[in-house]
Scaffold this motif. Structure first.
Motif, PDB file in Angstrom:
ATOM      1  N   GLY A 130       0.816  -1.211   0.000  1.00 40.27           N
ATOM      2  CA  GLY A 130       0.000   0.000   0.000  1.00 40.27           C
ATOM      3  C   GLY A 130       0.847   1.256   0.000  1.00 40.27           C
ATOM      4  O   GLY A 130       0.530   2.233  -0.697  1.00 40.27           O
ATOM      5  N   THR A 131       1.959   1.240   0.751  1.00 39.03           N
ATOM      6  CA  THR A 131       2.847   2.404   0.792  1.00 39.03           C
ATOM      7  C   THR A 131       3.491   2.648  -0.564  1.00 39.03           C
ATOM      8  O   THR A 131       3.568   3.790  -1.042  1.00 39.03           O
ATOM      9  CB  THR A 131       3.942   2.191   1.860  1.00 39.03           C
ATOM     10  OG1 THR A 131       3.322   1.983   3.138  1.00 39.03           O
ATOM     11  CG2 THR A 131       4.870   3.384   1.930  1.00 39.03           C
ATOM     12  N   ILE A 144       3.731   5.781  -5.638  1.00 35.16           N
ATOM     13  CA  ILE A 144       3.678   5.841  -7.107  1.00 35.16           C
ATOM     14  C   ILE A 144       2.596   6.816  -7.559  1.00 35.16           C
ATOM     15  O   ILE A 144       2.805   7.625  -8.481  1.00 35.16           O
ATOM     16  CB  ILE A 144       3.434   4.437  -7.688  1.00 35.16           C
ATOM     17  CG1 ILE A 144       4.660   3.538  -7.435  1.00 35.16           C
ATOM     18  CG2 ILE A 144       3.128   4.514  -9.176  1.00 35.16           C
ATOM     19  CD1 ILE A 144       4.438   2.092  -7.811  1.00 35.16           C
ATOM     20  N   VAL A 145       1.405   6.763  -6.928  1.00 38.33           N
ATOM     21  CA  VAL A 145       0.302   7.647  -7.311  1.00 38.33           C
ATOM     22  C   VAL A 145       0.679   9.105  -7.073  1.00 38.33           C
ATOM     23  O   VAL A 145       0.452   9.977  -7.937  1.00 38.33           O
ATOM     24  CB  VAL A 145      -0.967   7.286  -6.522  1.00 38.33           C
ATOM     25  CG1 VAL A 145      -2.055   8.340  -6.730  1.00 38.33           C
ATOM     26  CG2 VAL A 145      -1.479   5.917  -6.941  1.00 38.33           C
ATOM     27  N   LEU A 155       2.226  14.484  -9.232  1.00 36.81           N
ATOM     28  CA  LEU A 155       3.139  15.625  -9.209  1.00 36.81           C
ATOM     29  C   LEU A 155       3.878  15.764 -10.532  1.00 36.81           C
ATOM     30  O   LEU A 155       4.053  16.882 -11.050  1.00 36.81           O
ATOM     31  CB  LEU A 155       4.142  15.476  -8.059  1.00 36.81           C
ATOM     32  CG  LEU A 155       3.568  15.608  -6.633  1.00 36.81           C
ATOM     33  CD1 LEU A 155       4.651  15.335  -5.594  1.00 36.81           C
ATOM     34  CD2 LEU A 155       2.977  17.004  -6.424  1.00 36.81           C
ATOM     35  N   ASN A 156       4.317  14.656 -11.084  1.00 37.48           N
ATOM     36  CA  ASN A 156       5.029  14.694 -12.373  1.00 37.48           C
ATOM     37  C   ASN A 156       4.116  15.213 -13.469  1.00 37.48           C
ATOM     38  O   ASN A 156       4.536  16.016 -14.316  1.00 37.48           O
ATOM     39  CB  ASN A 156       5.539  13.291 -12.718  1.00 37.48           C
ATOM     40  CG  ASN A 156       6.319  13.283 -14.031  1.00 37.48           C
ATOM     41  OD1 ASN A 156       7.388  13.881 -14.135  1.00 37.48           O
ATOM     42  ND2 ASN A 156       5.773  12.598 -15.031  1.00 37.48           N
ATOM     43  N   SER A 157       2.857  14.761 -13.459  1.00 33.00           N
ATOM     44  CA  SER A 157       1.911  15.195 -14.492  1.00 33.00           C
ATOM     45  C   SER A 157       1.627  16.688 -14.397  1.00 33.00           C
ATOM     46  O   SER A 157       1.557  17.384 -15.403  1.00 33.00           O
ATOM     47  CB  SER A 157       0.613  14.401 -14.353  1.00 33.00           C
ATOM     48  OG  SER A 157      -0.389  14.910 -15.202  1.00 33.00           O
TER      49      SER A 157
END
Length: 603
Positions: A39-40, A45-46, A51-53
């Protein structure tokens, strides 16, 4: 098969404990939870993807965002949004509190008016309300101030000149917020335990003081979460005043992006400023909730508000400090109660009052709980009322200080009726404020203590002497410290009720009742809510009070205590007094067969 034979059948290695082993050299491996790890990783990743997007996509226009974020027009619109939020919140909650108090008042017409307001303004969409107010001049060309239905007028104004778009926005936000905040405040008031209302009334606190010092501070714990939701909704709702062409934050952003066509960057400017507003409100919400959590938690977290109040000298520690330093080594509670309660006999608050109960009856619907009860209690006497549950004991006790209004008959203390005034042969029922003044002479200790949980022990004691008797706070604190010492709780002045044991809470309740120096002191089963080992410390205090000259009336199931302390014992059954007399007679040689039957079961 015996227990010994069961153990004998066990394998030999289970019968003997393992030899002592030293585990200090062993390495500890924490338990692993694969689900948490997965889960972490997924959450990381999400977050990274989002943030990258957002940061790498040039179409977000972060350079335009930076250009306009602190631009003067945007800050001016932000200031107007904050002003509308502040005015709508303050005025809306003031009006909402008045509506909530009207809703819970004893006036059916006033309660109906409040309900009608809430029903109407919760039904009207805010944007419709704003348009109606902005066009109010079409319905009423002038607004005047005067006496209704007369020709008396103090002044009049043109509606279109008086209600500008800004004032229409403030008025609309206030009326809308008041309807919702009224229900929020009413829900908080209803969440306060009824015993708190009764304890405040029994102390004779004026109605306004009951609301401001006892009810609302406790109601705030229920009010605050939903209240801040309403404030946040109001802050976002200010965007709807764009319909009035009022340049608040959202309207200003619209004007700018219609000119430069940079829609997304400008909307992000508004979004981030709304996030800032929300974050600031959330900060204040957290610390205000911590402030009003006083007494609700054994170890309340620190609050910025409490720190500020302490700095100003008005915080909760200021009162605790005024109570004096804690002793280096406190005496164990039960021993302290027995040792220090002995001085209660020297307190002699006032000469005890004479109680006359004449033909009192009381019914709840079809159930008659008191049936033609008559009793005379001499000044300074100690009376124990016994009987099975539901026999009317507590109702009779509560009728003495007029917490219960009787249907028939009268109760007088030193010849004065608490709930009525006499003019010739006519009795006029007193208003609640006058009843509160007379109730001061009748102290009451409740079965469930009913201490005010948001006030410390010493604050519980000083509240009524300051508000009712008019004592200075310094004098009230000095007397409160003395009372706490006499009930063996000198070191608990700054403790909240939740931080005290049941026996300690009951002793604080006794000290609180004594602080008003009453003529009569009522005890409603003072030990029934206590553990058996705590009963003794409370009974020791009451025994010493019996020597103080105050008239005591005690509803109790402690037959041995009644035999030892009381001057007379009253046995009640089904709302009637079946037998009364000296303890030796009623408890040792009762005349009535029902008394003998009851005592046979409890002794």
């Amino acid at each position: 098969m015996t227990l010994a034979s069961d153990f004998a059948g066990l394998p030999a290695h289970t019968q003997n404990p393992a030899p002592n082993r030293d585990f200090s050299r062993y390495r500890i491996v924490p338990a692993r939870y694969p689900g948490r790890i997965i889960g972490t990783i997924f959450a990381g990743i999400v977050i990274f993807a989002i943030l990258n997007s957002v940061l790498s996509n040039p179409r977000w226009g972060w350079d335009v965002f930076a250009e306009w974020f602190f631009a003067e027009p945007v800050l001016a619109g932000l200031g107007r949004t904050l002003l509308l939020t502040l005015l709508g919140t303050v005025l809306g909650f003031l009006l909402g509190t008045l509506l909530a108090l009207a809703r819970v008042s004893g006036s059916p017409l006033l309660a109906s008016l409040s309900w009608g307001y809430v029903w109407l303004f919760r039904s009207i969409p805010l944007i419709v309300l704003l348009l109606i107010l902005n066009n109010l001049g079409y319905l009423y060309s002038t607004i005047w101030l005067g006496v209704p239905f007369t020709g008396i007028s103090f002044g009049s104004w043109q509606t279109t000149q008086l209600i500008t778009p800004f004032y229409a926005a403030v008025l609309g936000l206030t009326l809308n917020a008041a309807a919702f905040s009224s229900e929020i405040v009413r829900g908080g008031i209803l969440a306060v335990d009824q015993g708190q209302h009764e304890a405040a009334a029994a102390l004779g606190l004026p109605k306004r003081r009951q609301v401001s010092r006892i009810v609302l501070p406790q109601a705030m714990r229920s009010i605050l979460p939903t209240a801040f939701n309403e404030i946040i909704s109001l802050a976002k709702g200010t965007s709807q005043v764009y319909i009035l062409a009022l340049p608040e934050l959202f309207y200003t952003i619209q004007v700018i992006y219609r000119r430069n066509l940079e829609v997304i960057p400008l909307l992000m400017v508004a979004t981030v400023w709304y996030l800032v507003i929300l974050s600031v409100l959330s900060f204040f919400q957290r610390h205000i909730e911590r402030h009003y959590a006083r007494g609700a938690l054994r170890n309340p977290p620190p609050s910025v508000i409490d720190g500020a109040l302490r700095w100003l000298g008005r915080g909760r520690t200021a009162t605790a400090a005024a109570a004096g330093p804690e002793p280096a080594a406190s005496i164990p509670a039960p021993a302290a109660a027995r040792q220090q309660a002995a001085s209660l006999a020297t307190l002699s608050p006032r000469r005890g009052g004479e109680i006359r109960i004449s033909h009192v009856s009381k019914s709840y619907g079809t159930l008659k709980v008191l049936d033609d009860v008559s009793l005379a209690l001499r000044p300074g006497s100690v009376t124990a009322i016994i009987g099975q549950s539901g026999s009317g004991k507590s109702t009779l006790l509560r009728s003495i200080n007029h917490l219960e209004r009787v249907d028939e008959g009268f109760i007088a203390i030193d010849g004065e009726l608490i709930g009525y005034r006499q003019e010739g042969e006519t009795l006029y029922e007193l208003k609640e404020k006058d009843i509160l003044k007379r109730r001061v002479d009748v102290g009451m200790v409740f079965q469930n203590f009913n201490l005010f949980p948001h006030l410390t022990a010493i604050e519980n004691i000083v509240e009524a002497p300051v508000a009712v008797r008019g004592l200075s706070r310094e004098q009230a604190l000095a007397e409160a410290r003395e009372l706490l010492a006499r009930v063996g709780l000198a070191d608990k002045a700054g403790a909240y009720p939740r931080q005290l044991s049941g026996g300690q809470q009951q002793r604080v309740a006794i000290a609180r009742a004594l602080a008003l120096k009453p003529k009569v002191l009522l005890f409603d089963e003072p030990t029934s809510a206590l553990d058996p080992e705590l009963v003794g410390e409370v009974l020791d205090v009451i025994k010493e009070l019996a020597r103080s000259g105050t008239t005591l009336v005690i509803v109790t199931h402690e037959i041995g205590f009644a035999r030892e302390v009381a001057d007379q014992v009253v046995f009640m059954e089904a709302g009637r007094i079946l037998e009364t007399g000296a303890p030796a007679k009623v408890l040792g040689e009762p005349d009535h067969p029902r008394t003998r039957e009851f005592l046979a079961k409890v002794l």
